[in-house]
Design an enzyme around this catalytic site. Structure first.
Site, PDB file in Angstrom:
ATOM      1  N   SER A  11       0.827  -1.200   0.000  1.00 12.27           N
ATOM      2  CA  SER A  11       0.000   0.000   0.000  1.00 12.27           C
ATOM      3  C   SER A  11       0.871   1.264   0.000  1.00 12.27           C
ATOM      4  CB  SER A  11      -0.969  -0.041   1.193  1.00 12.27           C
ATOM      5  OG  SER A  11      -1.990   0.907   1.063  1.00 12.27           O
ATOM      6  N   ASP A  37      -9.741  -3.839  -5.346  1.00 13.23           N
ATOM      7  CA  ASP A  37      -8.978  -2.772  -4.692  1.00 13.23           C
ATOM      8  C   ASP A  37      -9.052  -1.522  -5.561  1.00 13.23           C
ATOM      9  OD1 ASP A  37      -7.144  -1.141  -3.407  1.00 13.23           O
ATOM     10  OD2 ASP A  37      -5.480  -2.562  -3.528  1.00 13.23           O
ATOM     11  N   HIS A  73      -8.175  -4.994  -0.585  1.00 13.13           N
ATOM     12  CA  HIS A  73      -6.893  -4.315  -0.479  1.00 13.13           C
ATOM     13  C   HIS A  73      -5.879  -5.033   0.403  1.00 13.13           C
ATOM     14  CE1 HIS A  73      -4.055  -1.029  -0.572  1.00 13.13           C
ATOM     15  NE2 HIS A  73      -4.105  -0.890   0.730  1.00 13.13           N
TER      16      HIS A  73
END
Length: 315
Positions: free
Chosen positions: A156, A251, A281
């Protein structure tokens, strides 16, 4: 493409720990909201850990060093940068992931506790992880690491940092073997098809992402074109370390991650890009909820890291 655990299970879990309309009233509330890490794994057997303080641009940095106990001698090194939108997240929440990579890839893993926004906005986090990577490379013997076999990884926001460190590395004397980008953020305030399709009701929302970016970037959207926070916008991606890019079907960051993989490949960088079907995610770092998906990700990343470092597999 990677398969994933039941999409219905994913939706049920995400609805429980992350309602579709969830948005924090304050940074303090966001940092206290750690329920999702109940589904992260426990500490990994046969991996030792040690917290170490190293110099950083804004003061001492805490790093956690993971060593596979079955390994002997000097090992390849992996710098890991955790996710959390540059605002939340701590290295403790990623113990299972870092320990698993240390054991399965036979690497020393160094997880960096970088400064977080809004107390320390952009580019503080980047400065910290770049300084940490440079320091460990220059003092590799003290960490039991072979400085010629170092890689970077992150998820991320941490994937964003790993991508930028890979871009800037050679200017700082780094010769990285590999970069692992898991569900990376590569374009702040992106407006992609996946952002429009999955930016609401799929755990990580557009509103949450914008909230993170508003805290990370002091000038907001006016700063979002700086390639040091938007690696997808870098002009030249040639000569970068080979990459493994992992995205998730549901995502909102999926498209920008896959665009970055294609742009790396177009610049001549060897890339393996895999999409986790049926995944959200953070599916890949929650083994108590998604054992199949996490096993597949750990296996892929460990294999890629071993190949990059030319080390044999771990039984």
């Amino acid at each position: 493409m990677l398969t994933s655990d039941s999409t219905e299970l994913t939706k049920t879990l995400m609805a429980k720990v992350w309602p579709a309309d969830r948005l924090w009233a304050s940074v303090e509330e966001a940092r206290a909201d750690v329920e999702i890490f109940d589904y992260a794994g426990d500490s990994v057997d046969d991996v030792s850990t040690q917290d170490v303080s190293i110099p950083g641009p804004g003061g001492p940095l805490r790093v956690r060093v993971y060593r596979p106990e079955h390994a002997e001698g000097t090992l390849p090194g992996l710098m890991y940068f955790h996710g959390g939108g540059f605002v939340v997240g701590e290295i403790e929440g990623f113990d299972w992931l870092c320990g698993s990579l240390a054991r399965r890839a036979a690497h020393m893993v160094v997880s960096v506790e970088y400064r977080r926004a809004p107390d320390h906005p952009f580019p503080a986090a980047l400065e910290d992880v770049l300084a940490a990577t440079t320091y460990v490379s220059r003092h590799a013997a003290n960490f039991g690491i072979d400085a010629t076999r170092m890689s970077v990884a992150g998820d991320s926001a941490g994937g964003n940092l790993a991508a930028v460190v890979s871009q800037l590395g050679r200017a700082h004397g780094l010769d990285l073997r590999h970069q692992v980008l898991m569900v990376p953020l590569t374009l702040p305030y992106a407006d992609t098809p996946s952002m429009r399709d999955y930016g609401s009701g799929y755990y990580l929302t557009r509103d949450v992402l914008d909230w993170f970016m508003d805290h990370y970037l002091p000038e907001g959207r006016n700063q979002a074109h700086d390639p040091r926070c938007a690696p997808l916008l870098a002009d030249d991606l040639s000569g970068l370390p080979p990459a493994t890019v992992i995205t998730a079907e549901f995502d909102p960051l999926r498209d920008e991650g896959e665009r970055y993989a294609r742009k790396l490949a177009g610049a001549g960088t060897p890339v393996v890009q895999q999409r986790m079907n049926g995944a959200f995610h953070l599916t890949a770092i929650l083994p108590k909820a998604f054992p199949q998906a996490t096993e597949e990700v750990i296996d892929l990343v460990s294999t890629r890291l071993r190949e990059a470092a030319e080390t044999p597999p771990v039984s």
